[in-house]
Design an enzyme around this catalytic site. Structure first.
Site, PDB file in Angstrom:
ATOM      1  N   HIS A  20       0.835  -1.206   0.000  1.00 45.96           N
ATOM      2  CA  HIS A  20       0.000   0.000   0.000  1.00 45.96           C
ATOM      3  C   HIS A  20       0.870   1.257   0.000  1.00 45.96           C
ATOM      4  O   HIS A  20       2.106   1.177  -0.045  1.00 45.96           O
ATOM      5  CB  HIS A  20      -0.983  -0.039   1.173  1.00 45.96           C
ATOM      6  CG  HIS A  20      -0.344  -0.231   2.523  1.00 45.96           C
ATOM      7  ND1 HIS A  20       0.563   0.652   3.047  1.00 45.96           N
ATOM      8  CD2 HIS A  20      -0.483  -1.214   3.457  1.00 45.96           C
ATOM      9  CE1 HIS A  20       0.949   0.252   4.244  1.00 45.96           C
ATOM     10  NE2 HIS A  20       0.338  -0.904   4.516  1.00 45.96           N
ATOM     11  N   HIS A  23       3.813   1.511   2.452  1.00 36.99           N
ATOM     12  CA  HIS A  23       5.003   0.766   2.036  1.00 36.99           C
ATOM     13  C   HIS A  23       5.784   1.569   0.990  1.00 36.99           C
ATOM     14  O   HIS A  23       7.012   1.667   1.038  1.00 36.99           O
ATOM     15  CB  HIS A  23       4.602  -0.593   1.445  1.00 36.99           C
ATOM     16  CG  HIS A  23       3.948  -1.512   2.446  1.00 36.99           C
ATOM     17  ND1 HIS A  23       2.867  -2.299   2.134  1.00 36.99           N
ATOM     18  CD2 HIS A  23       4.214  -1.752   3.746  1.00 36.99           C
ATOM     19  CE1 HIS A  23       2.514  -3.002   3.203  1.00 36.99           C
ATOM     20  NE2 HIS A  23       3.315  -2.680   4.194  1.00 36.99           N
ATOM     21  N   CYS A 128      -3.399  -9.586  19.973  1.00 35.95           N
ATOM     22  CA  CYS A 128      -3.967  -8.945  18.778  1.00 35.95           C
ATOM     23  C   CYS A 128      -3.192  -9.459  17.568  1.00 35.95           C
ATOM     24  O   CYS A 128      -1.988  -9.216  17.446  1.00 35.95           O
ATOM     25  CB  CYS A 128      -3.866  -7.426  18.859  1.00 35.95           C
ATOM     26  SG  CYS A 128      -4.311  -6.650  17.289  1.00 35.95           S
ATOM     27  N   CYS A 131      -1.499  -6.741  15.257  1.00 38.58           N
ATOM     28  CA  CYS A 131      -0.187  -6.239  15.714  1.00 38.58           C
ATOM     29  C   CYS A 131       0.808  -7.372  15.853  1.00 38.58           C
ATOM     30  O   CYS A 131       1.986  -7.126  16.025  1.00 38.58           O
ATOM     31  CB  CYS A 131      -0.287  -5.600  17.097  1.00 38.58           C
ATOM     32  SG  CYS A 131      -1.287  -4.137  17.193  1.00 38.58           S
ATOM     33  N   CYS A 145      -8.111  -3.138  20.484  1.00 40.57           N
ATOM     34  CA  CYS A 145      -6.765  -2.696  20.131  1.00 40.57           C
ATOM     35  C   CYS A 145      -6.909  -1.345  19.416  1.00 40.57           C
ATOM     36  O   CYS A 145      -7.646  -1.247  18.439  1.00 40.57           O
ATOM     37  CB  CYS A 145      -6.098  -3.713  19.197  1.00 40.57           C
ATOM     38  SG  CYS A 145      -4.716  -2.980  18.324  1.00 40.57           S
ATOM     39  N   HIS A 148      -6.030  -1.623  15.587  1.00 31.26           N
ATOM     40  CA  HIS A 148      -6.817  -2.474  14.690  1.00 31.26           C
ATOM     41  C   HIS A 148      -8.298  -2.479  15.008  1.00 31.26           C
ATOM     42  O   HIS A 148      -9.098  -3.069  14.270  1.00 31.26           O
ATOM     43  CB  HIS A 148      -6.230  -3.898  14.665  1.00 31.26           C
ATOM     44  CG  HIS A 148      -4.851  -3.905  14.093  1.00 31.26           C
ATOM     45  ND1 HIS A 148      -3.724  -3.791  14.859  1.00 31.26           N
ATOM     46  CD2 HIS A 148      -4.433  -3.936  12.802  1.00 31.26           C
ATOM     47  CE1 HIS A 148      -2.659  -3.765  14.073  1.00 31.26           C
ATOM     48  NE2 HIS A 148      -3.058  -3.851  12.830  1.00 31.26           N
ATOM     49  N   LYS A 294      -7.394   7.985   7.606  1.00 29.03           N
ATOM     50  CA  LYS A 294      -6.496   6.839   7.652  1.00 29.03           C
ATOM     51  C   LYS A 294      -6.881   5.879   6.530  1.00 29.03           C
ATOM     52  O   LYS A 294      -8.066   5.692   6.261  1.00 29.03           O
ATOM     53  CB  LYS A 294      -6.661   6.157   9.012  1.00 29.03           C
ATOM     54  CG  LYS A 294      -5.751   4.971   9.176  1.00 29.03           C
ATOM     55  CD  LYS A 294      -5.773   4.434  10.568  1.00 29.03           C
ATOM     56  CE  LYS A 294      -4.998   3.130  10.610  1.00 29.03           C
ATOM     57  NZ  LYS A 294      -4.680   2.693  11.943  1.00 29.03           N
ATOM     58  N   LYS A 297      -9.145  -0.699   4.666  1.00 27.91           N
ATOM     59  CA  LYS A 297      -9.947  -1.474   3.716  1.00 27.91           C
ATOM     60  C   LYS A 297     -11.416  -1.217   3.957  1.00 27.91           C
ATOM     61  O   LYS A 297     -12.209  -1.127   3.030  1.00 27.91           O
ATOM     62  CB  LYS A 297      -9.642  -2.953   3.876  1.00 27.91           C
ATOM     63  CG  LYS A 297      -8.339  -3.295   3.239  1.00 27.91           C
ATOM     64  CD  LYS A 297      -8.256  -4.788   2.962  1.00 27.91           C
ATOM     65  CE  LYS A 297      -6.837  -5.136   2.634  1.00 27.91           C
ATOM     66  NZ  LYS A 297      -6.215  -6.020   3.591  1.00 27.91           N
TER      67      LYS A 297
HETATM   68  O1  ME8 Z   1       4.847  -3.575  10.683  1.00 23.87           O
HETATM   69  N1  ME8 Z   1       1.926   5.445   6.137  1.00 23.87           N
HETATM   70  O2  ME8 Z   1       4.852  -4.521   8.572  1.00 23.87           O
HETATM   71  P1  ME8 Z   1       3.745  -3.623   7.838  1.00 23.87           P
HETATM   72  C1  ME8 Z   1       3.261   5.291   6.249  1.00 23.87           C
HETATM   73  N2  ME8 Z   1       6.289  -6.519   9.391  1.00 23.87           N
HETATM   74  N3  ME8 Z   1       3.834   4.143   6.628  1.00 23.87           N
HETATM   75  C2  ME8 Z   1       3.031   3.122   6.916  1.00 23.87           C
HETATM   76  C3  ME8 Z   1       1.619   3.198   6.816  1.00 23.87           C
HETATM   77  C4  ME8 Z   1       1.075   4.444   6.396  1.00 23.87           C
HETATM   78  N4  ME8 Z   1      -0.221   4.641   6.271  1.00 23.87           N
HETATM   79  N5  ME8 Z   1       1.106   2.007   7.161  1.00 23.87           N
HETATM   80  C5  ME8 Z   1       2.152   1.205   7.463  1.00 23.87           C
HETATM   81  C6  ME8 Z   1       5.216  -4.417   9.885  1.00 23.87           C
HETATM   82  N6  ME8 Z   1       3.316   1.873   7.317  1.00 23.87           N
HETATM   83  C7  ME8 Z   1       6.257  -5.442  10.311  1.00 23.87           C
HETATM   84  C8  ME8 Z   1       7.600  -4.758  10.389  1.00 23.87           C
HETATM   85  S1  ME8 Z   1      10.237  -4.790  10.815  1.00 23.87           S
HETATM   86  C9  ME8 Z   1      11.311  -5.831  11.547  1.00 23.87           C
HETATM   87  C10 ME8 Z   1       8.726  -5.647  10.846  1.00 23.87           C
HETATM   88  C11 ME8 Z   1       4.676   1.394   7.573  1.00 23.87           C
HETATM   89  O3  ME8 Z   1       3.655  -4.203   6.479  1.00 23.87           O
HETATM   90  C12 ME8 Z   1       4.788   0.769   8.946  1.00 23.87           C
HETATM   91  O4  ME8 Z   1       4.869   1.773   9.922  1.00 23.87           O
HETATM   92  O5  ME8 Z   1       2.527  -3.528   8.671  1.00 23.87           O
HETATM   93  C13 ME8 Z   1       6.048  -0.046   8.796  1.00 23.87           C
HETATM   94  O6  ME8 Z   1       7.189   0.738   9.046  1.00 23.87           O
HETATM   95  C14 ME8 Z   1       6.000  -0.474   7.327  1.00 23.87           C
HETATM   96  O7  ME8 Z   1       5.014   0.352   6.693  1.00 23.87           O
HETATM   97  C15 ME8 Z   1       5.625  -1.931   7.159  1.00 23.87           C
HETATM   98  O8  ME8 Z   1       4.392  -2.172   7.790  1.00 23.87           O
END
Ligand code: ME8
Length: 670
Positions: A20, A23, A128, A131, A145, A148, A294, A297
């Site tokens: 998304h 990422h 959760c 998380c 949570c 979520h 925010k 989905k």
């Molecule tokens: O947390 N805006 O994975 P993830 C900006 N697997 N950044 C965002 C965001 C948004 N709306 N939503 C998510 C995980 N992120 C774990 C990490 S690391 C050892 C393990 C950012 O796929 C989020 O803060 O949920 C995180 O840094 C990254 O995307 C991956 O999120």
């Protein structure tokens, strides 16, 4: 001199769904930093990847009828594709299902255990899955949570525990002695505050599901997904080989604000337990919102980054993320901004500078870069406007790339002013002066191609190619009189986008369910009461002035018997934002404030930690924006349970948590 190393990482993404905007954002900012250090001359290692174990992935795989391995193998194609399309210059893409990673994870688990820092016990608690972590009662909001908005499950299982508590003092000390360790500073203070509470030992294995790295000495356990995932930062650079020794400690872990605790408390504790030095900096960026909301989905407003790249190109997309989202805070993405940035900073300012220069050199010098003549005050002044590299480096080091972008574009604008001031199209009878002016422009374009490469790499390379040069290093970003070469036929760098973009909001509306739920007609928002006045013609009514985020509203509310003005002023409330405006005893009311009533007691709804303008919604129902009538509103029955406002047994919420009210169960909400 040996090169200085620079090791940077992103978080590794959960591939339970396609990538998304969050990422994409994180990869773009990390890539910009990595590229900046590359042109600085550092030996850069940039790690990104995917976090593939755990219950969340197992459930997503089950839902799609695939094995977790098959599911993640298919999903990571999307993540690699995103990197490619965005021009993300990673050195290595780590998957936590890679053998080299699972081997490291098991070895280090064992090492910590052999040191007596992991022991076996039983865990009961609230888990959760969103998380992938246990929650304490304190972390929950009204039983849910806060990230979520789901009630965690009660779990009780045999588990290995990591003695996190042993490291509390060392971690506090490290944070206090290394102000650069957690950035921005506000996050550092948040973590230090949380560390005032004693740390509990951390459950680091699971038996209730299978998808994880099994412990070879106790096969019914798999390693807890966060213990596993964090280790990617060292397995990804080949721990414990020479490569690891070269790049570790990490210079910058780039992560989002929701996972800062894992990176600044749990990760250091694991490293301390393994006798590995701590990373230099964990930088936590804000989250992207879409048109003020925010991404979620259930709201149907998830923007697909690939669609943005297809539509506008990677560089325009990268540029808007770097320029418009403040690094230290949440920020809003909109296609309108993207189009505006594309048309002004990219097409008008940068593209036009290149175009004008190329056309004039072709016209006057058959495409050959002319020889520079005598420089005047005008050229000296332009040279002085080249951003100071020390300043840019300092801004990048403090994660303020948006200010770097501003400084570079101020310089680009200054170059355009130079064209207007020197009017080269009028200089055909002064060939030496014309040569000097056009040479000067080429030279500045060469410098611009260097400075912009970290942000808009493909376009920077096109600029360099257009003026017959290669993009260089930062040390080359200074004016010289020695540049030679041939200008290519002028090409358009950025096309202006004329079409009116389709609002993301409209796609939210299109996704409204076919059999319409009465609640979907209701558009509830959070607002802050800025002013409370007595209604001029009615004893029981107040006239309220609201800040509803992007707009101001006036509401008439029958609250005088229940609240004093000072109890309402400054309070956050929930109101119906799309109710047809009505005259109430001669004063217009643009919406309706919601309150609950039970046994004669009336209390206004409390949206908790929300912000003015936030959407209030119910999972699975997409709110519409068209006006509704009071009759439509009356068809929606809202009530309360455990102090939470509910509709058909589902909580009303904002992205920060449920809507609450200080009334018992079964209150009437109007
Ligand atoms: O947390 N805006 O994975 P993830 C900006 N697997 N950044 C965002 C965001 C948004 N709306 N939503 C998510 C995980 N992120 C774990 C990490 S690391 C050892 C393990 C950012 O796929 C989020 O803060 O949920 C995180 O840094 C990254 O995307 C991956 O999120």
């Amino acid at each position: 001199m040996p090169k200085q190393k620079y090791y940077i990482t992103t978080a590794i993404d959960y591939p339970n769904a396609k990538p998304h905007m969050g990422h994409a954002y994180e990869k773009v900012i990390a890539d910009t930093l990595a590229r900046w250090h590359t042109i600085k001359g550092d030996d850069v290692f940039f790690l990104t990847g995917t976090d593939e174990h755990g219950q969340k992935i197992e459930k997503a795989a089950q839902a799609s009828g695939k094995s977790p391995k098959q599911f993640t193998d298919e999903m990571i194609i999307h993540f690699k594709n995103l990197c490619e399309r965005l021009n993300v210059s990673y050195s290595e893409f780590i998957r936590t299902t890679d053998k080299r990673h699972t081997k490291t994870a098991v070895e280090l688990f064992k090492k910590v255990m052999d040191k007596g820092l992991i022991y076996k016990g039983t865990y009961s608690g609230l888990y959760c899955t969103g998380c992938e972590s246990f929650k304490t009662d304190k972390e929950l909001q009204a039983g849910l949570c806060p990230d979520h908005l789901k009630a965690p499950e009660q779990l009780s299982e045999e588990s290995y525990f990591f003695k996190l508590s042993e490291f509390q003092q060392k971690i506090i000390q490290h944070i206090e002695q290394h102000p650069e360790f957690i950035q921005p500073e506000a996050k550092r203070n948040e973590i230090l505050n949380r560390l005032k509470e004693p740390l509990k030992d951390l459950s680091v294995s699971r038996t209730s599901f299978k998808w994880g790295i099994p412990l070879p000495f106790d096969k019914k356990h798999v390693i807890y997904v966060w213990f596993d995932a964090l280790l990617n930062y060292i397995s990804g650079i080949g721990y414990p080989t020479r490569k690891f020794n070269k790049y570790w400690p990490c210079d910058a872990h780039i992560i989002g604000k929701d996972i800062i605790w894992f990176h600044t408390v749990i990760w250091p504790a694991i490293l301390l337990a393994c006798d590995i030095p701590l990373p230099k900096t964990v930088f936590s960026h804000g989250h992207i919102t879409i048109n003020g909301q925010k991404m979620s989905k259930s709201l149907g407003n998830v923007v697909d980054p690939i669609e943005m790249i297809d539509k506008y190109g990677a560089d325009a997309f990268r540029f808007v993320l770097l320029k418009d989202i403040p690094p230290h805070d949440d920020g809003d993405f909109s296609q309108e901004n993207l189009v505006a940035r594309n048309n002004t900073e990219l097409a008008d300012a940068l593209g036009n500078l290149l175009q004008r220069t190329s056309v004039l050199i072709h016209k006057n010098f058959q495409g050959n870069i002319p020889v520079c003549g005598k420089l005047t005050q005008k050229e000296k002044e332009l040279e002085d406007s080249i951003p100071k590299l020390d300043e840019l480096n300092a801004l990048m080091d403090s994660f303020q790339w948006h200010h770097v972008v501003e400084k570079i574009w101020a310089y680009i604008n200054r170059c355009n002013k130079y064209v207007n001031d020197t009017e080269p199209w009028k200089l055909s009878n002064d060939p030496e002066r014309l040569a000097t002016v056009l040479y000067t422009l080429v030279e500045h374009l060469r410098i611009i191609s260097i400075l912009t490469w970290p942000m808009i790499p493909a376009s920077a390379e096109k600029i360099a190619a257009q003026i017959g040069q290669k993009t260089g290093k930062l040390k080359d970003a200074k004016f010289t009189k020695k540049t030679k070469g041939t200008i290519a036929q002028p090409q358009i760098l950025f096309k202006k986008i004329e079409t009116k973009v389709q609002q993301v909001q409209s796609s939210v509306e299109q996704k409204a369910p076919a059999a319409e739920d009465p609640f979907s007609k209701l558009n509830l928002k959070v607002a802050k009461i800025e002013e409370v006045q007595n209604h001029p013609n009615a004893d029981k009514l107040y006239v309220l002035k609201l800040n509803a985020g992007k707009e101001q509203r006036q509401l008439v509310a029958g609250m005088k018997e229940h609240y004093k003005p000072e109890e309402l002023k400054g309070r956050l409330i929930v109101f119906v934002s799309n109710l047809k405006p009505a005259q109430l005893r001669g004063v217009e009311s643009q919406g309706m404030m919601l309150a609950g009533e039970k046994d004669g007691k009336v209390r206004v709804l409390d949206p908790g930690k929300a912000e003015p303008g936030d959407q209030v919604y119910v999972e699975g129902i997409t709110p519409r924006t068209e006006q509704m009538t009071i009759e439509d509103f009356q068809k929606v029955v809202l009530t309360t349970k455990n102090h939470i406002v509910i509709y058909n047994d589902k909580p009303l919420k904002t992205h920060n948590g449920p809507i609450q009210v200080e009334l018992g169960d079964g209150a009437k909400i109007r």
